[in-house]
Motif scaffolding. Structure first.
Motif, PDB file in Angstrom:
ATOM      1  N   PRO A  18      41.555  10.710  44.320  1.00  0.00           N
ATOM      2  CA  PRO A  18      40.064  10.883  44.843  1.00  0.00           C
ATOM      3  C   PRO A  18      39.107  11.384  43.174  1.00  0.00           C
ATOM      4  O   PRO A  18      37.988  11.332  43.565  1.00  0.00           O
ATOM      5  CB  PRO A  18      40.434  12.530  45.449  1.00  0.00           C
ATOM      6  CG  PRO A  18      41.362  12.244  46.464  1.00  0.00           C
ATOM      7  CD  PRO A  18      42.118  11.340  45.451  1.00  0.00           C
ATOM      8  N   ALA A  71      43.953  21.728  44.883  1.00  0.00           N
ATOM      9  CA  ALA A  71      42.746  21.502  45.313  1.00  0.00           C
ATOM     10  C   ALA A  71      43.425  21.895  46.390  1.00  0.00           C
ATOM     11  O   ALA A  71      41.998  22.656  47.576  1.00  0.00           O
ATOM     12  CB  ALA A  71      42.876  20.171  45.979  1.00  0.00           C
ATOM     13  N   TYR A  72      44.262  22.203  47.310  1.00  0.00           N
ATOM     14  CA  TYR A  72      43.706  22.155  48.921  1.00  0.00           C
ATOM     15  C   TYR A  72      44.085  23.901  48.368  1.00  0.00           C
ATOM     16  O   TYR A  72      43.891  24.469  49.528  1.00  0.00           O
ATOM     17  CB  TYR A  72      44.933  22.080  49.011  1.00  0.00           C
ATOM     18  CG  TYR A  72      45.862  20.596  49.926  1.00  0.00           C
ATOM     19  CD1 TYR A  72      44.800  19.856  50.718  1.00  0.00           C
ATOM     20  CD2 TYR A  72      45.547  19.388  49.003  1.00  0.00           C
ATOM     21  CE1 TYR A  72      44.330  18.518  50.831  1.00  0.00           C
ATOM     22  CE2 TYR A  72      45.798  17.962  48.750  1.00  0.00           C
ATOM     23  CZ  TYR A  72      45.125  17.972  50.022  1.00  0.00           C
ATOM     24  OH  TYR A  72      45.000  16.155  49.714  1.00  0.00           O
ATOM     25  N   ASN A 117      40.980  25.330  48.596  1.00  0.00           N
ATOM     26  CA  ASN A 117      39.942  25.043  49.784  1.00  0.00           C
ATOM     27  C   ASN A 117      40.445  25.259  51.323  1.00  0.00           C
ATOM     28  O   ASN A 117      40.596  25.675  52.292  1.00  0.00           O
ATOM     29  CB  ASN A 117      39.713  22.581  50.458  1.00  0.00           C
ATOM     30  CG  ASN A 117      38.990  22.617  49.369  1.00  0.00           C
ATOM     31  OD1 ASN A 117      37.894  22.813  49.169  1.00  0.00           O
ATOM     32  ND2 ASN A 117      39.574  22.109  48.311  1.00  0.00           N
ATOM     33  N   GLU A 144      34.785  19.617  40.929  1.00  0.00           N
ATOM     34  CA  GLU A 144      34.571  19.106  42.328  1.00  0.00           C
ATOM     35  C   GLU A 144      35.723  18.673  42.454  1.00  0.00           C
ATOM     36  O   GLU A 144      35.403  18.525  44.222  1.00  0.00           O
ATOM     37  CB  GLU A 144      33.133  18.214  41.993  1.00  0.00           C
ATOM     38  CG  GLU A 144      32.062  18.744  42.560  1.00  0.00           C
ATOM     39  CD  GLU A 144      30.290  17.557  42.275  1.00  0.00           C
ATOM     40  OE1 GLU A 144      30.470  17.688  42.962  1.00  0.00           O
ATOM     41  OE2 GLU A 144      30.973  17.096  41.220  1.00  0.00           O
ATOM     42  N   VAL A 145      36.514  17.680  41.887  1.00  0.00           N
ATOM     43  CA  VAL A 145      37.448  17.053  43.170  1.00  0.00           C
ATOM     44  C   VAL A 145      38.600  18.147  43.490  1.00  0.00           C
ATOM     45  O   VAL A 145      39.363  18.307  44.697  1.00  0.00           O
ATOM     46  CB  VAL A 145      37.964  15.885  42.014  1.00  0.00           C
ATOM     47  CG1 VAL A 145      38.852  15.684  42.971  1.00  0.00           C
ATOM     48  CG2 VAL A 145      36.635  14.562  41.968  1.00  0.00           C
ATOM     49  N   ARG A 153      41.731  14.753  52.687  1.00  0.00           N
ATOM     50  CA  ARG A 153      41.056  15.135  51.639  1.00  0.00           C
ATOM     51  C   ARG A 153      41.333  16.735  51.481  1.00  0.00           C
ATOM     52  O   ARG A 153      41.314  17.522  53.487  1.00  0.00           O
ATOM     53  CB  ARG A 153      39.644  15.237  52.130  1.00  0.00           C
ATOM     54  CG  ARG A 153      39.604  13.291  51.664  1.00  0.00           C
ATOM     55  CD  ARG A 153      37.914  13.006  50.272  1.00  0.00           C
ATOM     56  NE  ARG A 153      38.137  11.490  49.855  1.00  0.00           N
ATOM     57  CZ  ARG A 153      37.747  11.344  48.495  1.00  0.00           C
ATOM     58  NH1 ARG A 153      36.850  12.582  48.017  1.00  0.00           N
ATOM     59  NH2 ARG A 153      37.663  10.108  48.640  1.00  0.00           N
ATOM     60  N   PRO A 154      41.110  17.781  50.754  1.00  0.00           N
ATOM     61  CA  PRO A 154      41.026  18.967  50.470  1.00  0.00           C
ATOM     62  C   PRO A 154      40.465  20.038  51.176  1.00  0.00           C
ATOM     63  O   PRO A 154      40.353  20.255  52.205  1.00  0.00           O
ATOM     64  CB  PRO A 154      41.273  19.369  49.717  1.00  0.00           C
ATOM     65  CG  PRO A 154      41.564  18.062  48.384  1.00  0.00           C
ATOM     66  CD  PRO A 154      41.250  17.167  49.223  1.00  0.00           C
ATOM     67  N   GLN A 155      38.375  19.044  51.104  1.00  0.00           N
ATOM     68  CA  GLN A 155      38.133  19.820  51.702  1.00  0.00           C
ATOM     69  C   GLN A 155      37.353  20.214  52.770  1.00  0.00           C
ATOM     70  O   GLN A 155      37.679  19.293  53.537  1.00  0.00           O
ATOM     71  CB  GLN A 155      36.273  19.890  51.485  1.00  0.00           C
ATOM     72  CG  GLN A 155      36.129  19.889  49.408  1.00  0.00           C
ATOM     73  CD  GLN A 155      36.909  18.418  48.691  1.00  0.00           C
ATOM     74  OE1 GLN A 155      37.438  17.702  49.285  1.00  0.00           O
ATOM     75  NE2 GLN A 155      37.187  18.847  47.502  1.00  0.00           N
TER      76      GLN A 155
END
Lengths: 325, 301
Positions: free
Chosen positions: A61, A232-233, A236, A302-303, B264-266
């Motif tokens: 990503p 990242a996980y 979120n 952002e990623v 994806r994480p989001q």
């Protein structure tokens, strides 16, 4: 009854209709503009060509975000990005040699370097960022379970793992440990075992998944759960799970952008791209790699990852420039 | 009625007749209710799924979703590369698999000598229809991408899908040809047609609706597959369109993009964007299935 000729016509018509649909959305991006052998350093020169990239699904990503920005500057360069995992990426990079750049969420292993050497592939390692491995548990887990030392992590995750939290640390409650963690194909798994804990193999009785979102779901609903995944996980993840602090010997530290950057949080891993040196002779590959390092700071947050230290990026730029020659 | 039902234990003769008819109507009712229930289960689950996907995905479905390439921001991302890739794959797979599959079906049904070898081949083809799809992808990756050196390109992906659906097309084609009354073939032969003329001019037109339906249903199975094209080299992101004649270009595909969205994480990617992608794929599938129905109706008479 209709004759077959008419049937054939109809089949042809359908195929033609499909063809039309398929190309109605196309534009001229892939057609070449000007050939640009003259000056590869001036930014205005329009480059063309395609760059094949494979590797880590963690770094994927990030590279895609860079490719998104790069397309605004050099729309003639097509970046083809696949995600076969760090190991799978290196297999293509070193063995079949059909990628120019490989994404990696861990440093290249010795045996992978051997393969590259055997096939005459020289490469440059470029550090592009940092990820903080984050240990998590459900928010239903008693608050006393808050910080784990390296030894305790080994007794939760290692080969002779304990079944209950109070066997890990006597101050912890009598609660079953339920582990949700990445499976053996993931770079995250490798990094935790080889670089953080230095163990051969973890426990076998855990819920393994290559999909971090599945791990996240398992963690959430289970009191006494334990697992780990990329930063990242966690960002979120919401409030149904909380991060555990890690004590590498100098006290408990929570994972965060700041603690990862000042190197007090020790469960961080470097994120890399590996670039083939002979591919750097192609202006579009060299330009993309330079663009990557110049712009990674503006997209990495952002990623969901963390900027590498400025001096690391500076030395990566120097190494890249040396390889381009 | 009484003949059909045989109650196990009864006491009095008069009661038997009465009970039997009552019991059997009750059984009949129960049986019918069960059948209705079975029908509804599938339907209700499908409706719930569809509603869920539409609710999640509809907000992300705007023009930009079709005309944009992937982005790190869920509101800016799009499926353009995957959509053009999937459409190109469909065209290629149809063009390659249809003639080979139908040819093989005609041969096996009308011309092949009835030997053990033919039976052996038929058995194999039927078995191949049940092989897991990822196996075809691995085969295509090894054979086409590396041994024949096509690379991880559109043609490799298309050939992986061709391998996957060929057995299905052959079996469907064979069944349709078999369903044509033999008198049609015999009549043509009696009037002096060669076997080839009899098959081509008489049998095939009658069998065509079935063959086409089978082919399109097989195709719509193929385009939903992520595993075989993923191992055959589909990328999840590229900022260029696929065209069916650019055989040696790398390609993206809808199912692979949806797979990436889900990972994806989001949450916005996992839920809304993925659902929007699924909606687009469902729409393409429905379009193909309705084409199959239209074709069948047009050519049945």
């Amino acid at each position: 009854m209709l004759s077959l000729t008419k049937n054939k016509l109809l089949v042809g018509a359908i195929a033609a209709a499909l063809l039309l649909t398929a190309c109605s959305g196309s534009n001229d991006e892939s057609t070449a503009t000007e050939s640009t052998e003259s000056t590869e350093s001036t930014e205005v020169a329009a480059l063309t060509g395609s760059i094949d990239i494979d590797g880590s699904s963690t770094v994927g990503p990030l590279t895609d975000a860079i490719a998104e920005e790069y397309a605004k500057v050099q729309s003639g360069v097509i970046v083809n990005l696949a995600i076969s995992g760090t190991g799978g990426g290196f297999e293509r990079f070193c063995e079949t040699g059909d990628t120019q750049i490989s994404n990696a969420s861990r440093p290249i292993k010795d045996k992978e370097v051997e393969k590259c050497k055997a096939n005459g592939i020289e490469f440059t390692e470029i550090r592009v960022g940092t990820d903080a491995l984050t240990m998590v548990t459900s928010s239903e887990t008693p608050a006393i379970i808050q910080c784990l030392t390296t030894e305790e992590v080994v007794s939760v995750w290692g080969p002779n793992a304990k079944k209950k939290w109070n066997q890990v640390n006597s101050s912890f409650p009598d609660l079953e440990i339920k582990v949700f963690a990445p499976g053996a194909d993931s770079g995250t798994y490798d990094f935790m075992n080889e670089d953080v804990l230095d163990i051969e193999e973890p426990r076998q009785d855990y819920n393994a998944s290559e999909d971090d979102n599945i791990i996240s779901q398992g963690i959430e609903g289970t009191s006494g759960s334990w697992g780990f995944y990329g930063f990242a996980y966690y960002q979120n993840a919401g409030d149904k799970q909380r991060a555990l602090q890690y004590d590498a010997g100098a006290g408990c530290v929570s994972p965060s952008v700041e603690t990862a950057q000042d190197d007090t949080y020790k469960m961080t891993r470097p994120l890399f791209i590996y670039v083939r040196n002979d591919a750097l002779a192609r202006p579009e590959v060299a330009d993309f790699a330079k663009f990557y390092l110049d712009n990674v700071a503006s997209v990495i947050g952002e990623v969901g990852y963390i900027e590498a230290p400025a001096e690391t990026i500076a030395s990566a730029k120097a190494a890249l420039q040396a390889a381009i020659g | 009625m009484t003949l059909l039902s045989t109650p196990r234990s009864t006491t009095k003769d008069v009661a038997i007749a009465l009970q039997t008819s009552k019991a059997s109507t009750r059984k009949e009712r129960l049986f019918q209710l069960f059948l209705l229930f079975s029908t509804l289960v599938g339907l209700v689950i499908l409706v719930v799924l569809l509603v869920d996907i539409v609710v999640d995905g509809f907000s992300s479905l705007d023009l930009g979703f079709f005309t944009d390439y992937t982005s790190r921001r869920p509101e800016d991302t799009g499926i353009r590369a995957g959509l053009t890739g999937t459409l190109s794959l469909m065209v290629l797979v149809a063009l390659i698999a249809f003639p080979i599959g139908v040819g093989s079906a005609i041969y096996l049904e009308s011309f092949a000598p009835r030997t053990w070898f033919t039976r052996f081949m038929q058995l194999n083809i039927t078995n191949l229809a049940g092989v897991p799809s990822v196996v075809y992808g691995l085969l295509a990756a090894a054979l086409f991408a590396y041994i024949l050196n096509f690379g991880r390109t559109l043609i490799t992906g298309a050939l992986a899908l061709v391998l996957l659906i060929l057995p299905v097309i052959i079996v469907a084609g064979k069944e349709s040809i078999k369903a044509v009354p033999p008198s049609i073939y015999q009549g043509a032969i009696a009037l002096g047609a060669t076997p080839w003329q009899a098959v081509y001019k008489q049998v095939l037109p009658v069998a065509m609706p079935g063959i086409l339906t089978g082919t399109i249903l097989a195709l719509s199975r193929a385009i939903g597959e992520a595993a075989p094209i993923l191992v055959a080299g589909a990328v999840f992101s590229r900022r260029a369109d696929s065209e069916p004649w650019n055989l040696t270009e790398p390609f993206a595909a809808l199912p692979v993009q949806i797979f990436d969205f889900v990972k994806r994480p989001q949450e916005a990617f996992q839920v809304e964007v993925a659902a929007a992608g699924i909606l687009v794929m469902l729409f393409v599938l429905l379009l193909m299935n309705s084409a199959a129905i239209v074709l069948r109706n047009r050519y049945s008479k």
